[in-house]
Write an enzyme that holds these catalytic residues in place. Structure first.
Site, PDB file in Angstrom:
ATOM      1  N   TRP A   1      -0.027  75.035  17.854  1.00 36.22           N
ATOM      2  CA  TRP A   1      -1.146  75.776  18.460  1.00 36.22           C
ATOM      3  C   TRP A   1      -1.775  76.769  17.484  1.00 36.22           C
ATOM      4  O   TRP A   1      -2.790  77.374  17.803  1.00 36.22           O
ATOM      5  CB  TRP A   1      -0.676  76.505  19.724  1.00 36.22           C
ATOM      6  CG  TRP A   1      -0.186  75.593  20.816  1.00 36.22           C
ATOM      7  CD1 TRP A   1      -0.158  74.206  20.795  1.00 36.22           C
ATOM      8  CD2 TRP A   1       0.345  75.964  22.089  1.00 36.22           C
ATOM      9  NE1 TRP A   1       0.351  73.723  21.968  1.00 36.22           N
ATOM     10  CE2 TRP A   1       0.671  74.787  22.787  1.00 36.22           C
ATOM     11  CE3 TRP A   1       0.579  77.193  22.714  1.00 36.22           C
ATOM     12  CZ2 TRP A   1       1.220  74.796  24.075  1.00 36.22           C
ATOM     13  CZ3 TRP A   1       1.126  77.203  23.995  1.00 36.22           C
ATOM     14  CH2 TRP A   1       1.435  76.015  24.663  1.00 36.22           C
TER      15      TRP A   1
ATOM     16  N   HIS B   1       3.905  74.964   6.260  1.00 36.67           N
ATOM     17  CA  HIS B   1       2.598  74.389   6.627  1.00 36.67           C
ATOM     18  C   HIS B   1       1.599  74.713   5.501  1.00 36.67           C
ATOM     19  O   HIS B   1       1.681  75.770   4.878  1.00 36.67           O
ATOM     20  CB  HIS B   1       2.130  74.993   7.960  1.00 36.67           C
ATOM     21  CG  HIS B   1       0.903  74.337   8.495  1.00 36.67           C
ATOM     22  ND1 HIS B   1      -0.358  74.641   8.028  1.00 36.67           N
ATOM     23  CD2 HIS B   1       0.730  73.369   9.428  1.00 36.67           C
ATOM     24  CE1 HIS B   1      -1.248  73.884   8.657  1.00 36.67           C
ATOM     25  NE2 HIS B   1      -0.609  73.100   9.508  1.00 36.67           N
TER      26      HIS B   1
ATOM     27  N   GLU C   1      -1.275  75.809   5.528  1.00 38.26           N
ATOM     28  CA  GLU C   1      -1.957  77.103   5.675  1.00 38.26           C
ATOM     29  C   GLU C   1      -1.049  78.237   5.193  1.00 38.26           C
ATOM     30  O   GLU C   1      -1.516  79.210   4.611  1.00 38.26           O
ATOM     31  CB  GLU C   1      -2.391  77.296   7.141  1.00 38.26           C
ATOM     32  CG  GLU C   1      -3.581  76.408   7.475  1.00 38.26           C
ATOM     33  CD  GLU C   1      -3.674  75.968   8.926  1.00 38.26           C
ATOM     34  OE1 GLU C   1      -3.020  76.560   9.796  1.00 38.26           O
ATOM     35  OE2 GLU C   1      -4.426  74.997   9.178  1.00 38.26           O
TER      36      GLU C   1
ATOM     37  N   GLU D   1       1.107  66.000   5.735  1.00 36.73           N
ATOM     38  CA  GLU D   1      -0.216  66.443   6.178  1.00 36.73           C
ATOM     39  C   GLU D   1      -1.130  66.611   4.968  1.00 36.73           C
ATOM     40  O   GLU D   1      -1.085  67.661   4.304  1.00 36.73           O
ATOM     41  CB  GLU D   1      -0.102  67.783   6.908  1.00 36.73           C
ATOM     42  CG  GLU D   1       0.746  67.753   8.152  1.00 36.73           C
ATOM     43  CD  GLU D   1       0.370  68.896   9.090  1.00 36.73           C
ATOM     44  OE1 GLU D   1      -0.053  68.615  10.208  1.00 36.73           O
ATOM     45  OE2 GLU D   1       0.481  70.061   8.685  1.00 36.73           O
TER      46      GLU D   1
ATOM     47  N   GLY E   1      -7.800  69.808  10.260  1.00 38.05           N
ATOM     48  CA  GLY E   1      -8.898  70.530  10.904  1.00 38.05           C
ATOM     49  C   GLY E   1     -10.277  70.092  10.450  1.00 38.05           C
ATOM     50  O   GLY E   1     -11.270  70.751  10.721  1.00 38.05           O
TER      51      GLY E   1
ATOM     52  N   SER F   1      -5.894  65.953  11.737  1.00 36.95           N
ATOM     53  CA  SER F   1      -6.916  65.385  12.628  1.00 36.95           C
ATOM     54  C   SER F   1      -6.407  64.203  13.463  1.00 36.95           C
ATOM     55  O   SER F   1      -7.139  63.239  13.677  1.00 36.95           O
ATOM     56  CB  SER F   1      -8.169  64.996  11.833  1.00 36.95           C
ATOM     57  OG  SER F   1      -8.744  66.139  11.231  1.00 36.95           O
TER      58      SER F   1
ATOM     59  N   GLY G   1      -2.761  69.611  15.539  1.00 35.21           N
ATOM     60  CA  GLY G   1      -3.317  70.960  15.667  1.00 35.21           C
ATOM     61  C   GLY G   1      -4.344  71.001  16.782  1.00 35.21           C
ATOM     62  O   GLY G   1      -4.008  71.089  17.968  1.00 35.21           O
ATOM     63  N   GLY G   2      -5.609  70.889  16.414  1.00 33.57           N
ATOM     64  CA  GLY G   2      -6.724  71.049  17.356  1.00 33.57           C
ATOM     65  C   GLY G   2      -6.549  70.287  18.661  1.00 33.57           C
ATOM     66  O   GLY G   2      -6.748  70.858  19.750  1.00 33.57           O
TER      67      GLY G   2
HETATM   68  P1  PGA Z   1      -5.302  69.339  13.005  1.00 31.84           P
HETATM   69  O1  PGA Z   1      -4.111  70.249  12.413  1.00 31.84           O
HETATM   70  O2  PGA Z   1      -4.696  68.344  13.942  1.00 31.84           O
HETATM   71  O3  PGA Z   1      -6.216  70.316  13.687  1.00 31.84           O
HETATM   72  O4  PGA Z   1      -5.952  68.681  11.820  1.00 31.84           O
HETATM   73  C1  PGA Z   1      -2.869  69.677  12.070  1.00 31.84           C
HETATM   74  C2  PGA Z   1      -1.955  70.733  11.505  1.00 31.84           C
HETATM   75  O5  PGA Z   1      -2.429  71.647  10.805  1.00 31.84           O
HETATM   76  O6  PGA Z   1      -0.724  70.712  11.742  1.00 31.84           O
END
Ligand code: PGA
Length: 256
Positions: A11, A100, A102, A172, A178, A217, A238-239
């Site tokens: 999330w 992750h 990020e 990933e 994203g 995604s 994610g999204g």
């Molecule tokens: P996303 O993010 O599905 O929005 O691309 C995946 C993630 O960062 O784990």
């Protein structure tokens, strides 16, 4: 032994604890008991939502695994603002995402930091989901495999042999997170197969036990094709995990 797919909803920094409770209730409403028979489902709310979500999962006997998005590598001490893996374990957290992209890009986490966190998560009887993935620049310059291999070796360096069998790795590609751009199922499969070979070179018996998720995604429209690949054992979403109906359709990837 067949690997049970793990579908995880990350999330990120979204939803306060009231909104988190609503989402988990809607999600539980969307899913039927048999939906959990062949797949494990984990939700990864922000830290401040964990206790609320855990309480609802327990009270309503929901079949979700609870997850966190990060933790510190020490169990206690003078680390202002950080959260200990032991605190997460006390909340019945099962899975902790570590490394992750990020966290790597925005918070300076390198493979050594990720390795220490992964070992700490195992040390507290939880399972780390170790994230790896290349940037677009690295893919375009044909370095994707070597970059990911270095990340896998570095990030698993502190994990003891038998624990490696229980590990979850999330592949990933940074450019797919994203952005709405997904790796093709074939490209994702090739990298996940490469990751499995790297794991096997560290510990042969882990080859068929480690679960490898794809993330970036993932949506109801592409999950079935991705999950059909032999080395893809789940998805880190994610999204599309912020909306109960879309996440439920991803969990139900067999008939999505
Ligand atoms: P996303 O993010 O599905 O929005 O691309 C995946 C993630 O960062 O784990």
């Amino acid at each position: 032994m067949a690997r049970i797919p793990l579908i995880s909803g990350n999330w990120k920094m979204n939803l306060n604890h009231f909104e988190a409770i609503q989402l988990i209730q809607k999600l539980s409403y969307e899913l039927r008991n048999h939906d959990y028979d062949a797949v494990e489902v984990s939700v990864h709310p922000p830290y401040t939502d964990l206790r609320s979500v855990q309480t609802v999962i327990d009270a309503d006997r929901m079949r979700f695994q609870l997850g966190a998005q990060n933790c510190h590598s020490e169990v206690s001490g003078a680390f202002t603002g950080e959260i200990s893996p032991a605190m997460l374990a006390k909340l019945n957290v099962d899975y902790v995402i570590v490394g992750h992209s990020e966290r790597r890009a925005l918070f300076g986490e390198n493979d050594a930091v990720v390795a220490a966190k992964a070992a700490a998560v195992f040390g507290c009887e939880m399972t780390p989901i170790v994230c790896v993935g290349e940037t677009l620049e690295e893919r375009e310059s044909d370095q994707a495999e070597s970059v990911v291999e270095t990340q896998v070796r570095g990030s698993l360096a502190s994990i003891s042999g038998d624990k490696l069998d229980e590990l979850v790795i999330a592949y990933e590609p940074v450019w797919a997170i994203g952005t709405g751009m997904t790796a093709s199922a074939q490209d994702a499969q090739e990298m996940c197969s490469h990751i499995r070979k790297v794991v096997a070179s560290i510990r042969a018996t882990s080859r068929n036990l480690v679960r490898i998720q794809y993330g970036g995604s993932v949506k109801p429209s592409n999950v079935t094709e991705l999950m059909a690949m032999s080395d893809i054992d789940g998805a880190l979403v994610g999204g599309a995990s912020l909306e109960a109906e879309s996440f439920a359709r991803i969990v139900n990837f067999k008939d999505a």
